[in-house]
Write a protein that holds these residues in place. Structure first.
Motif, mmCIF file in Angstrom:
data_model
loop_
_atom_site.group_PDB
_atom_site.id
_atom_site.type_symbol
_atom_site.label_atom_id
_atom_site.label_comp_id
_atom_site.label_asym_id
_atom_site.label_seq_id
_atom_site.Cartn_x
_atom_site.Cartn_y
_atom_site.Cartn_z
ATOM 1 N N GLY A 6 5.877 -2.254 -4.379
ATOM 2 C CA GLY A 6 5.711 -3.450 -5.207
ATOM 3 C C GLY A 6 7.014 -4.242 -5.221
ATOM 4 N N ILE A 22 8.159 -9.064 2.111
ATOM 5 C CA ILE A 22 7.258 -7.897 2.053
ATOM 6 C C ILE A 22 7.935 -6.641 2.609
ATOM 7 N N GLU A 34 -3.212 -7.949 -8.036
ATOM 8 C CA GLU A 34 -2.488 -6.752 -8.506
ATOM 9 C C GLU A 34 -3.410 -5.534 -8.373
ATOM 10 N N ARG A 65 8.323 -3.096 0.541
ATOM 11 C CA ARG A 65 7.246 -2.166 0.921
ATOM 12 C C ARG A 65 7.530 -0.738 0.488
ATOM 13 N N GLY A 67 -1.460 -12.455 -7.028
ATOM 14 C CA GLY A 67 -0.866 -11.188 -7.451
ATOM 15 C C GLY A 67 -0.540 -11.189 -8.937
ATOM 16 N N TYR A 94 1.554 -1.718 1.588
ATOM 17 C CA TYR A 94 1.735 -2.869 0.700
ATOM 18 C C TYR A 94 1.891 -4.136 1.552
ATOM 19 N N PRO A 95 1.351 -5.286 1.175
ATOM 20 C CA PRO A 95 0.519 -5.507 -0.002
ATOM 21 C C PRO A 95 -0.919 -5.042 0.231
ATOM 22 N N ASP A 155 -3.523 -4.530 -4.875
ATOM 23 C CA ASP A 155 -2.274 -3.855 -4.499
ATOM 24 C C ASP A 155 -2.245 -2.415 -5.013
#
Ligand code: KG4
Ligand code: ZN
Length: 367
Positions: free
Chosen positions: A70, A62, A194, A66, A167, A207-208, A197
């Motif tokens: 995405g 992540i 998604e 970030r 996601g 994010y996420p 997000d």
């Protein structure tokens, strides 16, 4: 490149290349090492028959993705190459097991991102070759569905309707048995995760978006912005793009122009972010759970499940519980978002022996 990746684990495992593992159609392992790399989590886990998770090590990427808002597939692939040997060693260590006790190596071969999947497949093939341990191919969505069989004394009552929300996927699946699935409906545009997000990004949240939107919604204090629902009547399908556009319009009308370092962007007051986040979360939970409840009733299901990363969302679980007359299951802690324990667990429940020509199938379907 493919050959190089296959050789890497052999070098790492410090063993010479040996004969391929003996694979027979009825190969039934009792202790499996799982490898997961379909998106941005590099994970390895050891699961034992009885579906007991002995270890489940996840290296999340992540922080790397970030700043791009995405997952960047090329960065994810490279990071999997670096992380898989480390998480595998840690999974064996935490399980207090040696290679001799591992009877199968299970790996995700789809659906997912092509590059990241190939890294995991070649890594697992290399280990299988080097250690002469049979290889098993796992469908990532099936692994999410079967995740509710792990760490629980009783298997779920069948038939079960499983809502896979992650996601990359939003599917309503009728589970008649292990390996017997019927997809009742799916998203026609964005997956639920998604959408979380993307809305998180529109609201300026980190994010996420899923956990960030849930956290922001928790500060709404009862002020909830009413947002539309796409019902797609007569189907079990979902759509989240209209909802996302509704959030975009709100940000455009309510947002004030802020110009950090000269770059223009719209910024919302904290209470507006909270209220929109709560409204978005309620809209998603309402549609998902209404269709889940209807499918349970229509199909005469004995239980329901919510699996995948979005199953972490408390609002979704609460609304589902209030709407269902049957038992609702969701994965044990650590088994909702992508992890290798569910991959190993799927190979124990529904072993599919694979050969060394196993390839990534990015758009693999369930049936
Ligand atoms: O299952 P997963 O790890 O990956 C895929 O297979 O795609 O799911 C990741 C998704 C992300 O979109 C993330 O935002 C969402 O799950 N997610 C959540 C929450 N935690 C993770 N969505 C809503 N609420 C949450 N608490
Ligand atoms: Zn997943």
């Amino acid at each position: 490149m493919k050959l190089l990746l296959t050789m890497l684990p052999q070098w790492w495992a410090r063993v010479p290349v040996s004969e391929p593992a003996p694979i027979t159609p009825d190969t039934q392992p009792t202790v499996v090492l799982g490898i997961e790399s379909s998106c941005d989590e590099s994970s390895a886990a050891v699961v034992e028959v009885g579906r007991e998770v002995r270890s489940n090590v996840v290296a999340s990427q992540i922080a790397l993705h970030r700043r791009f808002g995405g997952v960047v597939p090329e960065i994810a692939s490279r990071q999997h190459v670096l992380a898989l040997p480390t998480v595998t060693a840690a999974a064996l260590r935490e399980a207090a097991m040696g290679w001799r006790e591992i009877e199968g190596i299970a790996v995700t071969y789809g659906p997912g991102l092509a590059g990241p999947l190939l890294v995991g497949i070649n890594f697992a093939m290399g280990l299988s070759l080097a250690r002469r341990i049979p290889l098993f191919a796992v469908n990532h969505v099936e692994a999410h569905v079967l995740s509710v069989w792990l760490e629980t004394p009783e298997p779920p009552r069948l038939p079960m309707v499983s809502l896979v929300v992650s996601g990359g996927h939003t599917e309503l699946i009728l589970v008649e048995g292990v390996g017997r699935y019927r997809v009742l409906g799916a998203t026609v545009d964005d997956a639920a995760g998604e959408a979380f997000d993307k809305v998180g990004r529109l609201l300026g949240l980190p994010y996420p978006g899923g956990p960030s939107v849930e956290k922001a919604a928790g500060k709404a204090n009862g002020t909830v912005t009413e947002l539309p629902r796409a019902w797609l009547p007569g189907t079990y399908d979902f759509s989240f793009s209209g909802l996302k556009t509704a959030v975009l319009r709100l940000v455009q009308t309510q947002g004030k122009v802020a110009s950090p370092e000269g770059a223009e962007r719209l910024s919302l007051a904290e209470e507006d972010v909270a209220s929109i986040a709560a409204g978005f979360q309620e809209s998603v939970a309402d549609v998902l759970t209404a269709k889940l409840a209807r499918a349970v009733e229509d199909q005469g299901a004995g239980s329901a499940a919510i699996v995948g990363g979005v199953a972490n969302n408390k609002c979704l679980l609460n609304v589902a519980r209030s709407r269902l007359d049957v038992e609702l299951r969701w994965p044990a802690p650590g088994l909702s978002t992508d992890n290798a324990a569910m991959i190993a667990g799927a190979a124990l429940l529904n072993p599919r022996p694979a050969d060394y020509d196993l390839d990534a199938v990015p758009s693999l379907s369930l049936s």
